[in-house]
Design a protein around this motif. Sequence first.
Motif, mmCIF file in Angstrom:
data_model
loop_
_atom_site.group_PDB
_atom_site.id
_atom_site.type_symbol
_atom_site.label_atom_id
_atom_site.label_comp_id
_atom_site.label_asym_id
_atom_site.label_seq_id
_atom_site.Cartn_x
_atom_site.Cartn_y
_atom_site.Cartn_z
ATOM 1 N N VAL A 11 6.527 4.323 -9.449
ATOM 2 C CA VAL A 11 6.988 5.653 -9.038
ATOM 3 C C VAL A 11 8.238 5.526 -8.183
ATOM 4 C CG1 VAL A 11 6.429 7.670 -7.611
ATOM 5 C CG2 VAL A 11 4.722 6.754 -9.187
ATOM 6 N N GLN A 12 8.213 4.604 -7.239
ATOM 7 C CA GLN A 12 9.353 4.436 -6.338
ATOM 8 C C GLN A 12 10.618 4.034 -7.094
ATOM 9 O OE1 GLN A 12 9.165 1.352 -3.246
ATOM 10 N NE2 GLN A 12 9.576 2.999 -1.792
ATOM 11 N N SER A 30 20.949 22.990 4.774
ATOM 12 C CA SER A 30 20.244 22.895 3.497
ATOM 13 C C SER A 30 18.995 22.031 3.668
ATOM 14 C CB SER A 30 21.156 22.319 2.413
ATOM 15 O OG SER A 30 21.651 21.078 2.794
ATOM 16 N N TYR A 31 17.990 22.304 2.836
ATOM 17 C CA TYR A 31 16.738 21.570 2.902
ATOM 18 C C TYR A 31 16.051 21.616 1.543
ATOM 19 C CZ TYR A 31 14.331 26.080 3.173
ATOM 20 O OH TYR A 31 13.854 27.338 2.899
ATOM 21 N N VAL A 32 15.012 20.817 1.390
ATOM 22 C CA VAL A 32 14.193 20.815 0.180
ATOM 23 C C VAL A 32 12.967 21.674 0.461
ATOM 24 C CG1 VAL A 32 12.854 19.406 -1.433
ATOM 25 C CG2 VAL A 32 14.929 18.475 -0.388
ATOM 26 N N LYS A 33 12.755 22.711 -0.340
ATOM 27 C CA LYS A 33 11.570 23.544 -0.169
ATOM 28 C C LYS A 33 10.328 22.701 -0.464
ATOM 29 C CE LYS A 33 12.803 26.645 -3.085
ATOM 30 N NZ LYS A 33 12.895 27.791 -3.969
ATOM 31 N N PHE A 34 9.246 22.956 0.281
ATOM 32 C CA PHE A 34 8.018 22.192 0.080
ATOM 33 C C PHE A 34 7.558 22.263 -1.373
ATOM 34 C CE2 PHE A 34 3.408 22.127 -0.394
ATOM 35 C CZ PHE A 34 3.193 20.797 -0.093
ATOM 36 N N GLU A 35 7.610 23.447 -1.971
ATOM 37 C CA GLU A 35 7.133 23.616 -3.346
ATOM 38 C C GLU A 35 7.915 22.727 -4.317
ATOM 39 O OE1 GLU A 35 8.139 26.058 -1.340
ATOM 40 O OE2 GLU A 35 6.359 27.275 -0.981
ATOM 41 N N ASP A 36 9.223 22.635 -4.110
ATOM 42 C CA ASP A 36 10.050 21.798 -4.976
ATOM 43 C C ASP A 36 9.736 20.314 -4.775
ATOM 44 O OD1 ASP A 36 11.233 24.127 -5.863
ATOM 45 O OD2 ASP A 36 13.058 23.869 -4.667
ATOM 46 N N LEU A 37 9.546 19.912 -3.525
ATOM 47 C CA LEU A 37 9.194 18.521 -3.241
ATOM 48 C C LEU A 37 7.836 18.186 -3.847
ATOM 49 C CD1 LEU A 37 9.873 15.858 -1.824
ATOM 50 C CD2 LEU A 37 8.694 16.770 0.199
ATOM 51 N N TRP A 38 6.871 19.103 -3.696
ATOM 52 C CA TRP A 38 5.524 18.895 -4.244
ATOM 53 C C TRP A 38 5.591 18.711 -5.761
ATOM 54 C CZ3 TRP A 38 0.782 17.869 -2.466
ATOM 55 C CH2 TRP A 38 -0.280 17.976 -3.369
ATOM 56 N N ASP A 39 6.294 19.604 -6.452
ATOM 57 C CA ASP A 39 6.402 19.506 -7.911
ATOM 58 C C ASP A 39 7.072 18.204 -8.331
ATOM 59 O OD1 ASP A 39 5.170 21.983 -8.140
ATOM 60 O OD2 ASP A 39 7.049 23.069 -8.492
ATOM 61 N N TYR A 40 8.111 17.802 -7.622
ATOM 62 C CA TYR A 40 8.846 16.565 -7.889
ATOM 63 C C TYR A 40 7.920 15.353 -7.723
ATOM 64 C CZ TYR A 40 12.720 13.182 -7.292
ATOM 65 O OH TYR A 40 13.586 12.132 -7.401
ATOM 66 N N ALA A 41 7.183 15.326 -6.616
ATOM 67 C CA ALA A 41 6.273 14.207 -6.337
ATOM 68 C C ALA A 41 5.088 14.207 -7.298
ATOM 69 C CB ALA A 41 5.778 14.295 -4.898
ATOM 70 N N LYS A 42 4.525 15.386 -7.532
ATOM 71 C CA LYS A 42 3.333 15.481 -8.378
ATOM 72 C C LYS A 42 3.608 14.978 -9.788
ATOM 73 C CE LYS A 42 1.573 19.315 -10.145
ATOM 74 N NZ LYS A 42 0.951 20.619 -10.319
ATOM 75 N N GLU A 43 4.723 15.360 -10.343
ATOM 76 C CA GLU A 43 5.057 14.924 -11.700
ATOM 77 C C GLU A 43 5.132 13.397 -11.771
ATOM 78 O OE1 GLU A 43 8.582 15.368 -15.059
ATOM 79 O OE2 GLU A 43 8.607 16.684 -13.325
ATOM 80 N N ALA A 44 5.833 12.801 -10.816
ATOM 81 C CA ALA A 44 5.995 11.336 -10.823
ATOM 82 C C ALA A 44 4.670 10.617 -10.561
ATOM 83 C CB ALA A 44 7.024 10.929 -9.777
ATOM 84 N N LEU A 45 3.915 11.078 -9.563
ATOM 85 C CA LEU A 45 2.665 10.403 -9.197
ATOM 86 C C LEU A 45 1.572 10.626 -10.226
ATOM 87 C CD1 LEU A 45 2.742 11.153 -5.386
ATOM 88 C CD2 LEU A 45 2.916 8.893 -6.439
ATOM 89 N N ASN A 46 1.378 11.872 -10.643
ATOM 90 C CA ASN A 46 0.331 12.159 -11.634
ATOM 91 C C ASN A 46 0.589 11.416 -12.930
ATOM 92 O OD1 ASN A 46 -0.368 15.685 -10.825
ATOM 93 N ND2 ASN A 46 -0.795 13.840 -9.681
ATOM 94 N N GLY A 47 1.867 11.242 -13.280
ATOM 95 C CA GLY A 47 2.225 10.509 -14.484
ATOM 96 C C GLY A 47 1.803 9.047 -14.443
ATOM 97 N N LYS A 48 1.584 8.524 -13.241
ATOM 98 C CA LYS A 48 1.132 7.136 -13.075
ATOM 99 C C LYS A 48 -0.341 7.079 -12.662
ATOM 100 C CE LYS A 48 5.270 5.414 -13.688
ATOM 101 N NZ LYS A 48 5.662 4.988 -15.002
#
Length: 130
Positions: A11-12, A30-48
Amino acid sequence: MSKLIEALLEVQKELDHAKADAVNPHFKSSYVKFEDLWDYAKEALNGKGILIQQLSHECEVGACIETVLHGHGASMSTGKMIVRADKPTAQAFGSAVTYAKRYSLSMALGIGADKDDDAHNATSGAKRGW
């Protein structure tokens, strides 16, 4: 090396920093919204084969969140992330929860925003405490 660590290494290798595409109108940062970070992380982690769990712990001064990654017969925790609420109101505590969730998840993955000002813009001139 455990299978969970091997999967997290994969994943890393795939993740870059998250896209900071939201703007705080008060601080103009500027910042990363929590929802966007969650979706980004979830896709990568769940895929593994890795589940993300965020636990809330009792905290009188704000929010205390722990991110736990589960998969491949093992679990790994980031430890507790405490973020103080700036006022003793429900809205301030809710905001602290969102910040703590975002910071804890970012810490778990070793990523940040693609444009990180180290909170300089957001905290310059801001009052501290209640």
